[in-house]
Design an enzyme around this catalytic site. Structure first.
Site, PDB file in Angstrom:
ATOM      1  N   GLY A  93      17.408 -28.943  -1.033  1.00 21.17           N
ATOM      2  CA  GLY A  93      18.213 -30.094  -0.696  1.00 21.17           C
ATOM      3  C   GLY A  93      17.662 -31.348  -1.348  1.00 21.17           C
ATOM      4  O   GLY A  93      16.522 -31.382  -1.816  1.00 21.17           O
ATOM      5  N   GLN A  95      18.023 -34.972  -3.976  1.00 27.25           N
ATOM      6  CA  GLN A  95      18.532 -35.423  -5.263  1.00 27.25           C
ATOM      7  C   GLN A  95      17.451 -35.309  -6.335  1.00 27.25           C
ATOM      8  O   GLN A  95      16.759 -34.292  -6.385  1.00 27.25           O
ATOM      9  CB  GLN A  95      19.092 -36.839  -5.094  1.00 27.25           C
ATOM     10  CG  GLN A  95      20.218 -36.864  -4.038  1.00 27.25           C
ATOM     11  CD  GLN A  95      20.897 -38.203  -3.909  1.00 27.25           C
ATOM     12  OE1 GLN A  95      21.205 -38.856  -4.885  1.00 27.25           O
ATOM     13  NE2 GLN A  95      21.153 -38.627  -2.675  1.00 27.25           N
ATOM     14  N   LEU A  96      17.290 -36.308  -7.186  1.00 27.76           N
ATOM     15  CA  LEU A  96      16.324 -36.206  -8.280  1.00 27.76           C
ATOM     16  C   LEU A  96      14.944 -36.700  -7.861  1.00 27.76           C
ATOM     17  O   LEU A  96      14.821 -37.685  -7.123  1.00 27.76           O
ATOM     18  CB  LEU A  96      16.786 -37.037  -9.487  1.00 27.76           C
ATOM     19  CG  LEU A  96      17.567 -36.275 -10.570  1.00 27.76           C
ATOM     20  CD1 LEU A  96      18.926 -35.866 -10.035  1.00 27.76           C
ATOM     21  CD2 LEU A  96      17.703 -37.116 -11.823  1.00 27.76           C
ATOM     22  N   ILE A 168      10.255 -34.749   0.492  1.00 27.95           N
ATOM     23  CA  ILE A 168      10.516 -33.463   1.143  1.00 27.95           C
ATOM     24  C   ILE A 168      11.826 -32.907   0.615  1.00 27.95           C
ATOM     25  O   ILE A 168      12.823 -33.624   0.510  1.00 27.95           O
ATOM     26  CB  ILE A 168      10.612 -33.621   2.673  1.00 27.95           C
ATOM     27  CG1 ILE A 168       9.274 -34.098   3.250  1.00 27.95           C
ATOM     28  CG2 ILE A 168      11.032 -32.303   3.334  1.00 27.95           C
ATOM     29  CD1 ILE A 168       9.347 -34.435   4.726  1.00 27.95           C
ATOM     30  N   GLY A 180       9.343 -27.462  -0.255  1.00 24.15           N
ATOM     31  CA  GLY A 180       8.437 -28.054   0.713  1.00 24.15           C
ATOM     32  C   GLY A 180       8.228 -29.535   0.517  1.00 24.15           C
ATOM     33  O   GLY A 180       9.181 -30.311   0.587  1.00 24.15           O
ATOM     34  N   ILE A 181       6.972 -29.940   0.223  1.00 21.80           N
ATOM     35  CA  ILE A 181       6.635 -31.358   0.180  1.00 21.80           C
ATOM     36  C   ILE A 181       5.909 -31.698  -1.121  1.00 21.80           C
ATOM     37  O   ILE A 181       5.393 -30.812  -1.808  1.00 21.80           O
ATOM     38  CB  ILE A 181       5.751 -31.768   1.375  1.00 21.80           C
ATOM     39  CG1 ILE A 181       4.354 -31.123   1.263  1.00 21.80           C
ATOM     40  CG2 ILE A 181       6.416 -31.385   2.689  1.00 21.80           C
ATOM     41  CD1 ILE A 181       3.361 -31.633   2.294  1.00 21.80           C
ATOM     42  N   CYS A 198      15.515 -39.829  -5.592  1.00 27.09           N
ATOM     43  CA  CYS A 198      16.228 -39.409  -4.384  1.00 27.09           C
ATOM     44  C   CYS A 198      17.514 -40.196  -4.169  1.00 27.09           C
ATOM     45  O   CYS A 198      17.999 -40.323  -3.045  1.00 27.09           O
ATOM     46  CB  CYS A 198      15.325 -39.510  -3.156  1.00 27.09           C
ATOM     47  SG  CYS A 198      13.838 -38.487  -3.283  1.00 27.09           S
TER      48      CYS A 198
END
Length: 245
Positions: A93, A95-96, A168, A180-181, A198
């Site tokens: 999930g 964006q960039l 995230i 993940g992160i 994002c």
């Protein structure tokens, strides 16, 4: 398959993510050399499938990537402002974003069916993991209702200014988590200027790192703090075998 995007959400209860007593410890693996993105994704997806089939234990994989950009399921081509590095479309999930040396990426492969099958509580738990990790360095971080990730207030830049220090992005398949992160330890922050990170174009919201905030930390310091904070939220870990994922 479930993807988690950056849509607005309420802060949710992240507790009760530990597995039942007697469950195997989560394997904890650290790669010393940068891992190409396609190789990392292929390895992660194979391991997640094995976890879902009951053929492997859960895994947290810490690594760095060579410089690259990734676009999540909500990504827009217009958010790539300069083609500095390869761009990979991915199933997570969001964006960039930018990945590269000096950024600690943690790919988290957990069986949420055994823990708690609640995707948004899982994302909140990841946020809390980052917050607890950075608290070990006396960095006060916060989550935001309308912006996934972990943020640091920057009154030195002006009223209402905040910088993202960790991102995230997750995907669930058969209730096993993927991706993940990513925590900015000492990456080249200028590479974020080639994208709209994002999808957030508001000039009050930027990007920072531990070193940018004046902390002389190295990746090993962050790894130790990550593991301690993870165990408090998700349960016991053990060192992974030297070879293979």
């Amino acid at each position: 398959m479930i993807n988690v995007s950056t849509s607005p959400r309420q802060t949710l209860d992240w507790t009760a993510l530990k597995p039942a007593d007697g469950s195997p410890a989560v394997e904890w693996r650290i790669s010393d050399s940068p891992v190409p993105y396609p190789e990392a994704v292929a390895t992660m997806e194979a391991r997640a499938a094995a976890i879902a089939a009951g053929e492997a234990t859960e895994l947290v994989w810490l690594l760095e990537h060579p410089p690259l950009y990734t676009a999540g399921t909500s990504g827009h081509a217009s958010d790539l402002l300069e083609e500095r590095f390869p761009l990979f479309t991915t199933g997570r999930g969001g964006q960039l974003t930018y990945h590269g040396p000096g950024q600690r990426v943690a790919y988290v492969m957990l069986d949420l069916k055994r823990r708690r099958p609640d995707v948004r509580a899982y994302v909140a738990a990841l946020e809390q993991w980052i917050i607890a990790t950075l608290d070990a360095f006396n960095i006060r971080c916060e989550r935001r209702e309308d912006r996934v990730g972990v943020w640091v207030r920057r009154p030195d830049k002006g009223v209402g200014y905040e910088d993202k220090i960790a991102a995230i992005g997750v995907r669930l398949k058969r209730w096993v988590s993927l991706h993940g992160i990513a925590i900015n330890v000492e990456p080249d922050l200028s590479h974020f200027k080639a994208i709209v990170p994002c999808g957030i174009s508001d000039p009050r919201y930027g990007v920072t790192s531990l070193v940018d905030l004046g902390l002389p930390v190295v990746m090993t310091d962050v790894d130790i703090a990550l593991r301690a904070a993870f165990e408090n939220i998700f349960g016991e870990t053990r060192a992974a075998a030297p070879a293979g994922i």
